[in-house]
Scaffold this motif. Structure first.
Motif, PDB file in Angstrom:
ATOM      1  N   ILE A 129       0.828  -1.211   0.000  1.00 40.83           N
ATOM      2  CA  ILE A 129       0.000   0.000   0.000  1.00 40.83           C
ATOM      3  C   ILE A 129       0.867   1.268   0.000  1.00 40.83           C
ATOM      4  CG2 ILE A 129      -1.794   1.279   1.224  1.00 40.83           C
ATOM      5  CD1 ILE A 129      -2.798  -1.263  -0.124  1.00 40.83           C
ATOM      6  N   PRO A 130       1.905   1.386   0.865  1.00 37.00           N
ATOM      7  CA  PRO A 130       2.755   2.594   0.818  1.00 37.00           C
ATOM      8  C   PRO A 130       3.384   2.838  -0.553  1.00 37.00           C
ATOM      9  CG  PRO A 130       3.159   1.377   2.846  1.00 37.00           C
ATOM     10  CD  PRO A 130       2.265   0.523   2.009  1.00 37.00           C
ATOM     11  N   ILE A 131       3.822   1.748  -1.204  1.00 38.17           N
ATOM     12  CA  ILE A 131       4.429   1.914  -2.536  1.00 38.17           C
ATOM     13  C   ILE A 131       3.381   2.397  -3.540  1.00 38.17           C
ATOM     14  CG2 ILE A 131       5.376   0.618  -4.499  1.00 38.17           C
ATOM     15  CD1 ILE A 131       7.036  -0.978  -2.509  1.00 38.17           C
ATOM     16  N   LEU A 132       2.172   1.837  -3.471  1.00 40.20           N
ATOM     17  CA  LEU A 132       1.115   2.280  -4.380  1.00 40.20           C
ATOM     18  C   LEU A 132       0.758   3.737  -4.139  1.00 40.20           C
ATOM     19  CD1 LEU A 132      -1.307  -0.811  -4.340  1.00 40.20           C
ATOM     20  CD2 LEU A 132       0.115  -0.040  -6.244  1.00 40.20           C
ATOM     21  N   LEU A 133       0.690   4.147  -2.871  1.00 42.24           N
ATOM     22  CA  LEU A 133       0.352   5.541  -2.570  1.00 42.24           C
ATOM     23  C   LEU A 133       1.413   6.492  -3.092  1.00 42.24           C
ATOM     24  CD1 LEU A 133      -1.088   5.251   1.069  1.00 42.24           C
ATOM     25  CD2 LEU A 133      -2.307   5.274  -1.096  1.00 42.24           C
ATOM     26  N   GLU A 134       2.643   6.089  -3.010  1.00 42.64           N
ATOM     27  CA  GLU A 134       3.723   6.936  -3.548  1.00 42.64           C
ATOM     28  C   GLU A 134       3.698   6.958  -5.068  1.00 42.64           C
ATOM     29  OE1 GLU A 134       5.925   8.980  -2.077  1.00 42.64           O
ATOM     30  OE2 GLU A 134       4.710   8.582  -0.302  1.00 42.64           O
ATOM     31  N   SER A 135       3.396   5.812  -5.655  1.00 41.30           N
ATOM     32  CA  SER A 135       3.455   5.694  -7.113  1.00 41.30           C
ATOM     33  C   SER A 135       2.355   6.495  -7.803  1.00 41.30           C
ATOM     34  CB  SER A 135       3.363   4.222  -7.525  1.00 41.30           C
ATOM     35  OG  SER A 135       4.434   3.485  -6.984  1.00 41.30           O
ATOM     36  N   VAL A 136       1.203   6.657  -7.148  1.00 41.69           N
ATOM     37  CA  VAL A 136       0.132   7.417  -7.792  1.00 41.69           C
ATOM     38  C   VAL A 136       0.421   8.926  -7.762  1.00 41.69           C
ATOM     39  CG1 VAL A 136      -1.636   5.694  -7.308  1.00 41.69           C
ATOM     40  CG2 VAL A 136      -1.270   7.538  -5.679  1.00 41.69           C
ATOM     41  N   LYS A 137       1.469   9.323  -7.066  1.00 40.86           N
ATOM     42  CA  LYS A 137       1.810  10.753  -6.991  1.00 40.86           C
ATOM     43  C   LYS A 137       2.817  11.163  -8.057  1.00 40.86           C
ATOM     44  CE  LYS A 137       1.452  10.749  -1.909  1.00 40.86           C
ATOM     45  NZ  LYS A 137       2.242  10.921  -0.664  1.00 40.86           N
ATOM     46  N   VAL A 138       3.442  10.195  -8.727  1.00 43.92           N
ATOM     47  CA  VAL A 138       4.519  10.536  -9.666  1.00 43.92           C
ATOM     48  C   VAL A 138       3.979  11.351 -10.830  1.00 43.92           C
ATOM     49  CG1 VAL A 138       5.850   8.489  -9.049  1.00 43.92           C
ATOM     50  CG2 VAL A 138       4.254   8.394 -10.980  1.00 43.92           C
ATOM     51  N   GLN A 139       4.862  12.070 -11.474  1.00 39.07           N
ATOM     52  CA  GLN A 139       4.447  12.944 -12.577  1.00 39.07           C
ATOM     53  C   GLN A 139       4.267  12.185 -13.887  1.00 39.07           C
ATOM     54  OE1 GLN A 139       3.652  16.260 -12.193  1.00 39.07           O
ATOM     55  NE2 GLN A 139       3.838  15.626 -10.044  1.00 39.07           N
ATOM     56  N   ASP A 140       5.009  11.071 -14.044  1.00 44.08           N
ATOM     57  CA  ASP A 140       4.908  10.304 -15.283  1.00 44.08           C
ATOM     58  C   ASP A 140       3.474   9.806 -15.462  1.00 44.08           C
ATOM     59  OD1 ASP A 140       6.582   8.709 -17.470  1.00 44.08           O
ATOM     60  OD2 ASP A 140       5.068   7.362 -16.630  1.00 44.08           O
ATOM     61  N   SER A 141       2.878  10.170 -16.578  1.00 43.33           N
ATOM     62  CA  SER A 141       1.455   9.876 -16.804  1.00 43.33           C
ATOM     63  C   SER A 141       1.164   8.386 -16.817  1.00 43.33           C
ATOM     64  CB  SER A 141       1.018  10.506 -18.132  1.00 43.33           C
ATOM     65  OG  SER A 141      -0.320  10.176 -18.415  1.00 43.33           O
ATOM     66  N   LEU A 142       2.010   7.603 -17.514  1.00 44.77           N
ATOM     67  CA  LEU A 142       1.776   6.162 -17.625  1.00 44.77           C
ATOM     68  C   LEU A 142       1.916   5.480 -16.263  1.00 44.77           C
ATOM     69  CD1 LEU A 142       1.279   3.679 -19.435  1.00 44.77           C
ATOM     70  CD2 LEU A 142       3.770   3.496 -19.692  1.00 44.77           C
ATOM     71  N   GLN A 143       2.997   5.794 -15.554  1.00 51.30           N
ATOM     72  CA  GLN A 143       3.218   5.154 -14.250  1.00 51.30           C
ATOM     73  C   GLN A 143       2.103   5.505 -13.270  1.00 51.30           C
ATOM     74  OE1 GLN A 143       7.087   5.286 -12.454  1.00 51.30           O
ATOM     75  NE2 GLN A 143       8.154   5.360 -14.427  1.00 51.30           N
ATOM     76  N   GLN A 144       1.681   6.760 -13.316  1.00 55.73           N
ATOM     77  CA  GLN A 144       0.619   7.196 -12.407  1.00 55.73           C
ATOM     78  C   GLN A 144      -0.668   6.409 -12.674  1.00 55.73           C
ATOM     79  OE1 GLN A 144      -1.662  10.961 -12.942  1.00 55.73           O
ATOM     80  NE2 GLN A 144      -0.452  11.644 -11.175  1.00 55.73           N
ATOM     81  N   HIS A 145      -1.002   6.251 -13.966  1.00 58.24           N
ATOM     82  CA  HIS A 145      -2.220   5.528 -14.318  1.00 58.24           C
ATOM     83  C   HIS A 145      -2.129   4.065 -13.904  1.00 58.24           C
ATOM     84  CE1 HIS A 145      -4.881   3.104 -16.904  1.00 58.24           C
ATOM     85  NE2 HIS A 145      -5.712   4.129 -16.789  1.00 58.24           N
ATOM     86  N   ARG A 146      -0.997   3.405 -14.204  1.00 54.35           N
ATOM     87  CA  ARG A 146      -0.866   1.981 -13.878  1.00 54.35           C
ATOM     88  C   ARG A 146      -0.884   1.749 -12.362  1.00 54.35           C
ATOM     89  NH1 ARG A 146      -2.542   1.699 -18.743  1.00 54.35           N
ATOM     90  NH2 ARG A 146      -1.098   0.954 -20.351  1.00 54.35           N
ATOM     91  N   ALA A 147      -0.276   2.658 -11.613  1.00 56.52           N
ATOM     92  CA  ALA A 147      -0.295   2.537 -10.158  1.00 56.52           C
ATOM     93  C   ALA A 147      -1.720   2.713  -9.626  1.00 56.52           C
ATOM     94  CB  ALA A 147       0.642   3.561  -9.529  1.00 56.52           C
ATOM     95  N   LEU A 148      -2.435   3.663 -10.216  1.00 56.31           N
ATOM     96  CA  LEU A 148      -3.818   3.910  -9.791  1.00 56.31           C
ATOM     97  C   LEU A 148      -4.722   2.726 -10.144  1.00 56.31           C
ATOM     98  CD1 LEU A 148      -5.592   5.989  -8.436  1.00 56.31           C
ATOM     99  CD2 LEU A 148      -5.901   7.120 -10.642  1.00 56.31           C
ATOM    100  N   LEU A 149      -4.483   2.137 -11.318  1.00 57.38           N
ATOM    101  CA  LEU A 149      -5.223   0.948 -11.729  1.00 57.38           C
ATOM    102  C   LEU A 149      -4.993  -0.195 -10.742  1.00 57.38           C
ATOM    103  CD1 LEU A 149      -6.884  -0.508 -14.003  1.00 57.38           C
ATOM    104  CD2 LEU A 149      -4.686  -1.141 -15.028  1.00 57.38           C
ATOM    105  N   THR A 150      -3.742  -0.398 -10.355  1.00 61.24           N
ATOM    106  CA  THR A 150      -3.415  -1.448  -9.383  1.00 61.24           C
ATOM    107  C   THR A 150      -4.015  -1.131  -8.014  1.00 61.24           C
ATOM    108  OG1 THR A 150      -1.335  -1.801 -10.568  1.00 61.24           O
ATOM    109  CG2 THR A 150      -1.520  -2.763  -8.357  1.00 61.24           C
ATOM    110  N   PHE A 151      -3.950   0.136  -7.621  1.00 66.71           N
ATOM    111  CA  PHE A 151      -4.518   0.578  -6.338  1.00 66.71           C
ATOM    112  C   PHE A 151      -6.012   0.230  -6.279  1.00 66.71           C
ATOM    113  CE2 PHE A 151      -5.470   4.524  -3.542  1.00 66.71           C
ATOM    114  CZ  PHE A 151      -5.398   3.752  -2.395  1.00 66.71           C
ATOM    115  N   TYR A 152      -6.705   0.464  -7.375  1.00 66.41           N
ATOM    116  CA  TYR A 152      -8.139   0.152  -7.424  1.00 66.41           C
ATOM    117  C   TYR A 152      -8.378  -1.349  -7.262  1.00 66.41           C
ATOM    118  CZ  TYR A 152     -12.399  -1.440  -9.644  1.00 66.41           C
ATOM    119  OH  TYR A 152     -13.543  -2.135  -9.917  1.00 66.41           O
TER     120      TYR A 152
END
Length: 966
Positions: A129-152
């Protein structure tokens, strides 16, 4: 498996497994299957699907194998479970980066991470969970989306766990991340709205995708993350924010209807409504502060000009569901006794009452009928082009949550039921405005009448006291049914449906013949007939018989004409109902159906539900045809064979109806046939199932015994006895009784053969009596079986008693004494008069006897006999003498009333059997007298007098009353 050396061979196997050539594909799949349990295999798969340079199909397959492996081998207790070291390495590798470029693969990776999280998070995977929360904050559009998808997907999976400890863990997680999830949603929503204002569709679409994913996360957290959400201010604020955001989101639908952005935006709007509906379902009391705003929002968009040109169908459905759930929610209604109501009930009821004013309800009622009940242009076109599909579509089952028309009708019913005093005058006024025939040149008026009549039909029960339906039928509806103009078929169809709704509510029986004549004329209109709701009609048989031939003929024609499986099922249902009601009266008209059903059965090979309908029709047809049903055996018996064969896949659908058809066929069979006997080979496997159908199986077994005991027992008793022995090891008391009843019936029908064939089961019966079986119903059955053997096969009883004496290490006479003593003691367990008389006959059959044990139990035998005499003897007031009410002297066909079913062939067999049964052919009074007289002769007057003195004087007096004058 060494990753470096294995990667190439696994990659080659995966590549071959994507081949279209089965010669290449099959060996590769087998190789991959063998590697599934090899250490290191999943690490290789991880390295393959993380390599973006490889072929997409190969990477996709690697993800699927990995995902399947989680289900099979990730748990510690699983056979060939992955080692903790490899799982730790895999968990780390799965969340190293979120940069998968292919959407479909990204979704599968997110799902498999969620599967691992379900098993390991948070205990073995606290960093996820901490890694996912950090990853959804990144500026890279693709990484942010994939992290958010996984978070969901992780949130969705953890929210679905139902064990108490898992739910507490998810609630702890929700409390810790809820603020962050809210800020995430706010950020992406604000960004999207800003980009809408600038007209940047591509950027807005990207932001909207993130808004949708963050909203999905919030939905799970809000609904499942808090036991008492009303105690968390931020949680309670969020649904209110959703309600306030709707007008902004609708503003975003400025992009064309075909645009991706508009489609995604509609999904987001629907998701908002799902949050509200879920919150209402799971937390009705915390939802109370939202009732007012929710109703204002839903009603304004659906029932006022606010929604004109803005709303779309799925959104209207969701809003209607929201209104419906608030209106009918039991938590929002006061108790019948107002003092018993909780404050929350009263508060919610007060809010609802304040909102649903007379004006609001009137507007909702009018708009539901005049707007949402109207048939659309698309529906009318569908009716013209394909009336059968239109009829199937309109009666679409449990689709009300997702389809506008059924949803509208359900909302109308719920609101009308709860506010009928307000809405009844509104609906009656609409009816009054449409009196008289409609102008066929005015389609708007025609559609309005169809809608209003629809409403009156749906609300039939609520309008019972307010509509004189008989007068309406005679003065208006009947006339409209007789208007033959093609455009008027819309109204003709609706009127006949309306009558179908009212006929069981308020419709005079004397009007029915008039109705049948109208139905006959309507059924000759090919465009109209397939949409007629003919299954809604009930009828009185005597009134219906003059129309039977014509209507049955038209129904049969319709069955042949229609193509849709659902329509055929509906018509078969009506045919079944007609046959069931008219019974043997159907025989002159059934020939055409008998010839057609084999054709339809063959055509429906891929449609098991249609075959179920055919089985139901056959059940009623066999009952109507009676003994004549033997002519159907060439078709009927293979159908039963297939339907009840558990080795055949269709049995899953057909078994219950197939067993019922089997039973009805036996009950109406005039004689056994080799083919009918052969079907019983299916029974052994059916008894092993021990399913809810086992009762029907026992009825079938009994029916075979009644039909032809000798043929049946000689062929199947041995196998059946083995099955019963298996069943009795693990069966309920009721099941035990069913087994014993089969044995009892077999001995009653064929005393010698029945006793011999079921001999392995009988020691347990005697053992149960001697040892005092504690369940009365089982004991009663034991005594029934033993009574039959003792009375009708005494030699076999003696040999069985001798066998049991060896087991108990006693003399046979001593064991007999114990058995008689228990029989006398437990006579009250027997409640059926037939079995009580049987017990008296059986025990009296032991006399005359010079056996000291029997003479010792003489008092008990007389007590049972007198009890049974009280049960079966009735006094003739004319002669002041007693007679046995169970005696049957001859068989005669019963005279039937119109409502009574004619006797089946099995009923006749049982009556003939009863004529030979000692219970019905031997006078208990005479039997007792003769046995006592014989005992007196055996012992002499003095000895017999001494024996009689062992009996209570009151019992002796009652006995003398019964046998006086003989």
């Amino acid at each position: 498996m060494d990753i470096q050396s294995a990667s190439s061979v696994v990659l080659q196997a995966l590549t071959q497994a994507t081949s279209q050539d089965t010669a290449v594909l099959k060996p590769a799949e087998e190789q991959l299957r063998q590697w599934e349990t090899q250490p290191g295999f999943y690490s290789v798969l991880l390295s393959i699907f993380n390599n973006h340079l490889l072929d997409v199909n190969v990477r996709w397959l690697a993800v699927l194998y990995f995902k399947n492996g989680i289900d099979r081998y990730w748990r510690r207790v699983a056979p060939h479970a992955l080692s903790e070291e490899e799982k730790s390495s895999l968990r780390a590798g799965l969340i190293t980066n979120f940069n998968e470029p292919v959407n479909q693969i990204a979704t599968q990776i997110a799902v498999l991470i969620a599967k691992v999280a379900r098993l390991d998070c948070p205990r073995q995977w606290p960093e996820l969970i901490p890694i996912l929360l950090e990853s959804v904050k990144v500026q890279d559009s693709l990484q942010q989306h994939r992290a958010l998808l996984t978070f969901y997907h992780v949130t969705k999976t953890l929210a679905s766990k139902r064990l108490a400890t898992d739910r507490r863990l998810f609630q702890d997680l929700a409390s810790s991340i809820y603020s962050f999830a809210c800020s995430l949603w706010n950020h992406h929503t604000d960004t999207f709205l800003q980009q809408i204002c600038t007209g940047d569709q591509q950027a807005a679409l990207s932001s909207l995708e993130r808004t949708l994913l963050s909203l999905k996360v919030l939905r799970k957290l809000t609904v499942h993350g808090f036991i008492e959400p009303h105690n968390n201010m931020e949680v309670m604020v969020k649904p209110k924010a959703f309600l306030q955001s709707f007008h902004l989101l609708f503003a975003g639908r400025q992009f064309g209807p075909g645009s991706l952005c508009r489609e995604k935006l509609e999904k987001t709007i629907i998701l908002f409504t799902k949050v509200l509906l879920d919150f209402l379902e799971y937390h009705p009391w915390p939802f109370i502060p939202l009732i007012q705003r929710s109703l204002e929002f839903a009603v304004s968009y659906v029932f006022t000009e606010v929604g004109e040109g803005v709303v779309f169908e799925r959104f209207i459905v969701q809003c209607m569901n929201l209104i419906k759930m608030i209106v009918k929610n039991e938590a929002y209604k006061p108790a019948k006794n107002i003092e018993d109501s909780k404050p929350e009930n009263l508060e919610a009821h007060k809010i609802k009452t304040a909102f649903f004013t007379h004006q609001t309800l009137t507007e909702i009622g009018r708009r539901l009928v005049s707007k949402y009940f109207l048939l659309t242009e698309e529906e009318l076109t569908m009716w013209e082009e394909d009336p059968e599909s239109f009829a199937v579509e309109e009666t679409g089952g449990d689709s009300w949550k997702y389809s506008l028309r059924p949803c509208t009708e359900v909302l109308f019913l719920d609101i009308f039921h709860n506010y009928s005093q307000t809405l009844t005058p509104v609906l009656l006024e609409m009816v009054q405005n449409l009196q008289g025939p409609s102008n066929v040149e005015d389609p708007v008026q025609m559609l309005m009448k169809d809608a209003v009549y629809n409403a009156v039909g749906l609300a039939a029960y609520e309008l019972f006291d307010n509509v004189d339906f008989d007068q309406w039928f005679k003065n208006q509806l009947l006339g409209e049914l007789q208007i033959s103009h093609n455009r008027y078929k819309l109204i003709r169809r609706r009127v006949i449906w309306l009558i179908g709704q009212w006929i069981s509510v308020k419709f005079k029986p004397e009007l029915r013949p008039l109705l049948y004549e109208v139905i006959l004329s309507l059924m000759q209109d090919p465009d109209l007939v397939v949409t007629l709701p003919v299954d809604d009609f009930e009828f009185r048989t005597e009134q219906f018989l003059p129309y039977l031939e014509s209507i049955f003929s038209l129904l049969f024609q319709l069955l042949q004409q229609v193509n849709e499986c659902d329509t055929k099922m509906q018509v078969l249902h009506v045919i079944s109902c007609v046959i069931e009601r008219v019974s043997i009266q159907i025989r002159p008209y059934a020939g055409c159906l008998v010839q057609y059903l084999p054709i339809l059965w063959k055509q429906s090979e891929e449609h098991n539900m249609l075959r179920c309908a055919i089985l139901t029709t056959l059940i009623h047809l066999i009952q109507g045809l009676g003994a004549e049903s033997k002519n159907l055996y060439p078709f009927l018996l293979p159908v039963i064979q297939l339907s009840t064969d558990v080795s055949q896949p269709p049995h899953v659908y057909l078994l219950e109806d197939g067993l019922e058809l089997w039973l009805v066929t036996l009950e109406n069979s005039p004689a056994i046939t080799p083919e009918l006997l052969r079907i019983f080979q299916n029974m052994s496997a059916l008894l092993e199932l021990s399913s809810e159908n086992v009762r029907t199986c026992f009825q079938i077994i009994n029916a075979y015994i009644y039909l032809s005991a000798t043929d049946f027992l000689q062929n199947y008793a041995e196998a059946l006895c083995r099955s019963f022995c298996e069943l009795l090891r693990d069966i309920t008391t009721e099941g035990q009784v069913q087994v014993l009843k089969v044995v009892e019936i077999a001995i009653k029908v064929s005393p010698v053969l029945g006793s011999h064939m079921f001999q392995p089961l009988l020691p347990a019966v005697l053992r149960g009596i001697v040892e005092g079986e504690r369940y009365p119903v089982v004991m009663s059955t034991y005594l029934g079986v033993t009574g039959r053997i003792l009375l009708q096969n005494s030699g076999f009883f003696t040999s069985l008693l001798t066998q049991m004496a060896v087991e108990y290490n006693q003399e046979a006479d001593q064991l007999l004494g114990s058995m008689i003593e228990m029989w006398v003691d437990r006579m009250d367990n027997i409640t059926q008069p037939e079995r009580r008389k049987l017990s008296a006959l059986a025990l009296m059959s032991l006399l005359p006897s010079d056996n000291s044990v029997i003479q010792d139990k003489f008092c008990g035998i007389i007590n049972i006999s007198v009890e049974a005499l009280h049960d079966v003897m009735t006094e003739d007031p004319e002669t002041a003498s007693f007679k046995d009410c169970m005696l049957m002297s001859h068989f005669e066909e019963p005279k039937l009333t119109d409502d009574e079913e004619p006797p089946t062939e099995q009923d006749k067999r049982r009556k003939l059997l009863a004529l030979e049964d000692p219970v019905h052919s031997v006078s208990l009074q005479q039997f007792v007298y003769e046995k006592l007289k014989a005992q007196q002769v055996l012992m002499g007057d003095q000895g017999f007098q001494a024996l009689m003195e062992t009996v209570d004087t009151e019992i002796v007096r009652q006995l003398q009353e019964f046998i006086h004058g003989m």
